[in-house]
Design a protein around this motif. Structure first.
Motif, PDB file in Angstrom:
ATOM      1  N   ASP A 182      -9.462 -60.827   8.180  1.00 28.81           N
ATOM      2  CA  ASP A 182      -8.188 -60.654   8.878  1.00 28.81           C
ATOM      3  C   ASP A 182      -8.449 -59.784  10.340  1.00 28.81           C
ATOM      4  O   ASP A 182      -7.958 -60.363  11.214  1.00 28.81           O
ATOM      5  N   ARG A 183      -9.219 -58.876  10.210  1.00 23.37           N
ATOM      6  CA  ARG A 183      -9.420 -57.802  11.321  1.00 23.37           C
ATOM      7  C   ARG A 183     -10.800 -57.221  11.078  1.00 23.37           C
ATOM      8  O   ARG A 183     -11.431 -56.866  10.266  1.00 23.37           O
ATOM      9  N   ILE A 184     -11.212 -56.549  12.283  1.00 30.40           N
ATOM     10  CA  ILE A 184     -12.500 -55.861  12.412  1.00 30.40           C
ATOM     11  C   ILE A 184     -11.899 -54.917  13.046  1.00 30.40           C
ATOM     12  O   ILE A 184     -11.321 -54.902  14.093  1.00 30.40           O
ATOM     13  N   ILE A 185     -12.309 -53.558  12.429  1.00 32.66           N
ATOM     14  CA  ILE A 185     -11.853 -52.179  13.061  1.00 32.66           C
ATOM     15  C   ILE A 185     -13.118 -51.513  13.542  1.00 32.66           C
ATOM     16  O   ILE A 185     -13.861 -50.852  12.640  1.00 32.66           O
ATOM     17  N   LEU A 186     -13.200 -51.279  14.748  1.00 28.33           N
ATOM     18  CA  LEU A 186     -14.291 -50.581  15.239  1.00 28.33           C
ATOM     19  C   LEU A 186     -13.851 -49.042  15.333  1.00 28.33           C
ATOM     20  O   LEU A 186     -12.949 -48.755  16.082  1.00 28.33           O
ATOM     21  N   THR A 187     -14.723 -48.250  14.703  1.00 24.27           N
ATOM     22  CA  THR A 187     -14.372 -46.766  15.006  1.00 24.27           C
ATOM     23  C   THR A 187     -14.891 -46.176  16.316  1.00 24.27           C
ATOM     24  O   THR A 187     -15.960 -46.751  16.719  1.00 24.27           O
ATOM     25  N   ALA A 188     -14.345 -45.298  16.853  1.00 28.13           N
ATOM     26  CA  ALA A 188     -14.861 -44.634  18.197  1.00 28.13           C
ATOM     27  C   ALA A 188     -14.725 -43.003  17.835  1.00 28.13           C
ATOM     28  O   ALA A 188     -13.708 -42.581  17.429  1.00 28.13           O
ATOM     29  N   GLN A 241      -8.249 -60.097  16.679  1.00 26.87           N
ATOM     30  CA  GLN A 241      -8.398 -59.482  15.277  1.00 26.87           C
ATOM     31  C   GLN A 241      -9.452 -58.330  15.319  1.00 26.87           C
ATOM     32  O   GLN A 241     -10.003 -57.808  14.545  1.00 26.87           O
ATOM     33  N   ILE A 242      -9.565 -57.817  16.824  1.00 22.14           N
ATOM     34  CA  ILE A 242     -10.603 -56.546  16.808  1.00 22.14           C
ATOM     35  C   ILE A 242      -9.743 -55.421  17.294  1.00 22.14           C
ATOM     36  O   ILE A 242      -8.965 -55.370  18.271  1.00 22.14           O
ATOM     37  N   GLU A 243      -9.667 -54.340  16.373  1.00 20.27           N
ATOM     38  CA  GLU A 243      -8.916 -53.308  16.555  1.00 20.27           C
ATOM     39  C   GLU A 243     -10.007 -52.063  17.073  1.00 20.27           C
ATOM     40  O   GLU A 243     -11.199 -52.261  16.428  1.00 20.27           O
ATOM     41  N   VAL A 244      -9.467 -51.059  17.712  1.00 18.06           N
ATOM     42  CA  VAL A 244     -10.184 -49.904  17.856  1.00 18.06           C
ATOM     43  C   VAL A 244      -9.281 -48.572  17.264  1.00 18.06           C
ATOM     44  O   VAL A 244      -8.063 -48.528  17.482  1.00 18.06           O
ATOM     45  N   ILE A 245     -10.105 -47.897  16.421  1.00 18.81           N
ATOM     46  CA  ILE A 245      -9.436 -46.563  16.202  1.00 18.81           C
ATOM     47  C   ILE A 245     -10.289 -45.293  16.285  1.00 18.81           C
ATOM     48  O   ILE A 245     -11.504 -45.492  16.268  1.00 18.81           O
ATOM     49  N   ILE A 246      -9.654 -44.291  16.749  1.00 17.06           N
ATOM     50  CA  ILE A 246     -10.363 -43.083  17.203  1.00 17.06           C
ATOM     51  C   ILE A 246     -10.650 -42.437  15.536  1.00 17.06           C
ATOM     52  O   ILE A 246      -9.681 -42.141  14.978  1.00 17.06           O
ATOM     53  N   ILE A 273     -17.070 -43.041   9.193  1.00 19.08           N
ATOM     54  CA  ILE A 273     -17.082 -44.381   8.874  1.00 19.08           C
ATOM     55  C   ILE A 273     -17.523 -45.169  10.115  1.00 19.08           C
ATOM     56  O   ILE A 273     -17.287 -44.903  11.312  1.00 19.08           O
ATOM     57  N   HIS A 274     -18.496 -46.073   9.957  1.00 21.60           N
ATOM     58  CA  HIS A 274     -19.202 -46.557  11.284  1.00 21.60           C
ATOM     59  C   HIS A 274     -18.534 -47.973  11.798  1.00 21.60           C
ATOM     60  O   HIS A 274     -18.674 -48.333  12.643  1.00 21.60           O
ATOM     61  N   SER A 275     -17.662 -48.415  10.999  1.00 25.01           N
ATOM     62  CA  SER A 275     -16.580 -49.627  11.265  1.00 25.01           C
ATOM     63  C   SER A 275     -16.134 -49.959   9.919  1.00 25.01           C
ATOM     64  O   SER A 275     -16.653 -49.715   8.915  1.00 25.01           O
ATOM     65  N   MET A 276     -15.275 -51.042  10.084  1.00 24.44           N
ATOM     66  CA  MET A 276     -14.338 -51.725   8.800  1.00 24.44           C
ATOM     67  C   MET A 276     -14.510 -53.036   8.995  1.00 24.44           C
ATOM     68  O   MET A 276     -14.112 -53.399  10.264  1.00 24.44           O
ATOM     69  N   VAL A 277     -13.935 -53.860   7.896  1.00 17.37           N
ATOM     70  CA  VAL A 277     -13.836 -55.093   7.878  1.00 17.37           C
ATOM     71  C   VAL A 277     -12.408 -55.427   7.050  1.00 17.37           C
ATOM     72  O   VAL A 277     -12.554 -54.950   5.940  1.00 17.37           O
ATOM     73  N   GLY A 278     -11.409 -55.840   7.724  1.00 16.33           N
ATOM     74  CA  GLY A 278     -10.034 -56.071   6.666  1.00 16.33           C
ATOM     75  C   GLY A 278     -10.252 -57.710   6.465  1.00 16.33           C
ATOM     76  O   GLY A 278     -10.412 -58.403   7.275  1.00 16.33           O
TER      77      GLY A 278
END
Ligand code: NDP
Ligand code: MG
Length: 399
Positions: free
Chosen positions: A171-177, A237-242, A248-253
């Motif tokens: 569904d989505r890729i969540i890049l942590t920052a 599909q790509i999100e960024v979250i602070i 958490i180095h990143s996530m996949v939904g």
């Protein structure tokens, strides 16, 4: 025995790669690793020290004016030395099982592509090559039947979360920052941020350029494009979250609502070690997480007014073609000017945006089947335009 080339061995990722292979015995008799090539640029003393310890087949500095220094530093060692961009390309073309591309900037594009074409598994820290030439890199990977493994911590995390999964179920890729050194600064104060202030990263120890890019969020902007190119998902599909803690180095939904996350200490050797040992996992000398001590994991939406780089990344993905090459090149010029003190911190994004605008009607931009020559020509043109625009911005600053 695995043959490994380390391109950019004297930098932050390069030295951490050497740390891992040295722990695995590289440089000693009968070791699992044989180093085919070490390449650096200005840090000749370190390059020579690494070469004496690891005894590669070839040692290269990208700077021809430093060849004499390298020869002097390695006098009596019997090691082969060379200098210049062509010599790095030649070193990258030598047979190897793994090539770690830890060169900073678009200078990493040709060496990485060359190593991939020569059949090495490309452990890719150099995100700039995917931003500037993602379709070309991925096309070459498929044509050669080769392999690229991401070394950026977020992309390594996503890659690991995707192992055994169908990309169609994502569904989505969540890049942590982390948000970088200036994450809590108000906009007015950001205008006056200095290089030293932008260098004070809260969690990660990295090279100067990526650390400043973290403070401006240009690093995350590059990573959004990198994720789109590497994983082939749509920009939406790509999100960024602070995520301040960088645990958490990143996530996949996935479609079923499940989210897979990769957790670990903020240590690049997680990602480097994963790529070096892939498809196996080997023990790594990274700190083990103490979750009770960590206690809290926080998440916040990024502020695109203070960090316009993220908005620009979305515009670049929407425009497609060679916009990524322009974005990366303009960002490199903007960073050079910020480091030199000729433009302010927030003017980096202004300069990149102005360069993208200036080139938006260029006939070469809308090219979805770009060759290496097309990419290099656009990279060059963007640098020329960005440099012209930087002079205007700097004189505005002086006036
Ligand atoms: P550094 O600045 O620490 O190191 C860069 C390396 O590239 C050095 O070996 C440097 O040589 C060499 N180099 C510099 N200019 C040139 C050139 N024109 N041609 C060839 N080689 C050159 O960078 P990092 O290790 O921080 O980053 C490397 C790459 O990895 C970047 O793409 C970065 O975005 C990415 N990355 C880095 C992370 C990190 O933790 N550092 C995390 C994730 C991604 P010398 O030092 O001898 O001048
Ligand atoms: Mg990263």
């Amino acid at each position: 025995m695995r043959r490994i080339a380390i391109l950019g061995s004297t930098g932050s990722v390069g030295t951490q790669t050497i740390d891992l292979i040295t722990r695995a015995g590289a440089g000693s008799e009968g070791a699992d690793f044989h180093v085919t090539a070490l390449t650096g640029a200005q840090n000749i003393a370190l390059l020579a020290q690494q070469a004496r310890a690891l005894r590669p087949d070839i040692v290269v500095t990208s700077d021809p004016s430093r060849l004499g220094d390298l020869q002097d530093a390695l006098a009596g060692s019997g090691l082969a030395v060379a200098a210049g961009a062509d010599a790095i390309r030649e070193a990258a073309s030598r047979p190897a099982d793994i090539a770690v591309n830890a060169i900073v900037g678009a200078a990493g594009l040709v060496p990485g592509l060359t190593a991939l074409e020569a059949g090495a598994t490309l452990a890719l820290a150099n995100k700039e090559s995917l931003v500037a030439a993602g379709p070309l890199m991925m096309r070459r990977m498929h044509e050669t039947g080769g392999q690229i493994l991401p070394v950026d911590s977020e992309h390594s995390a996503i890659y690991q979360a995707l192992t055994g999964e169908d990309i169609a179920a994502v569904d989505r890729i969540i890049l942590t920052a982390s948000g970088g050194a200036l994450r809590d600064w108000p906009l007015e104060r950001l205008q006056t941020a200095t290089v030293a202030e932008a260098m004070a990263h809260p969690n990660w120890a990295m090279g100067q350029r990526i650390t400043i890019d973290s403070a401006s969020m240009f690093n995350k902007a590059l990573e959004v494009i990198e994720a789109r190119e590497f994983f082939g998902v749509s920009p939406a599909q790509i999100e960024v979250i602070i995520h301040r803690e960088s645990i958490i180095h990143s996530m996949v939904g996935f479609h079923d609502g499940a989210i897979m996350a990769h957790l670990g200490s903020p240590d690049m050797r997680h990602a480097i070690g994963y790529a070096l040992n892939w498809p196996k996992r080997a023990p790594l000398p990274v700190a083990r997480l103490d979750l009770a001590k960590t206690a809290r994991l926080s998440f916040e939406a990024p502020d695109e007014a203070r960090f316009p780089a993220l908005r620009l990344a979305r515009e670049v993905m929407a425009a497609g073609g060679l916009s990524g090459a322009v974005f990366n090149a303009a960002k490199e010029i903007a960073l050079d000017h910020f480091i030199a003190g000729s433009i302010g911190f927030m003017q980096m994004a202004q300069l990149v945006e102005a360069t993208l605008d200036r080139l938006s009607s260029d006939s070469g931009l809308h090219n979805d089947a770009a060759t290496l020559e097309d990419v290099l020509a656009m990279d060059h043109l963007a640098r020329v335009r960005a440099t012209e625009l930087a002079v205007g911005l700097a004189s505005g600053l002086a006036g």
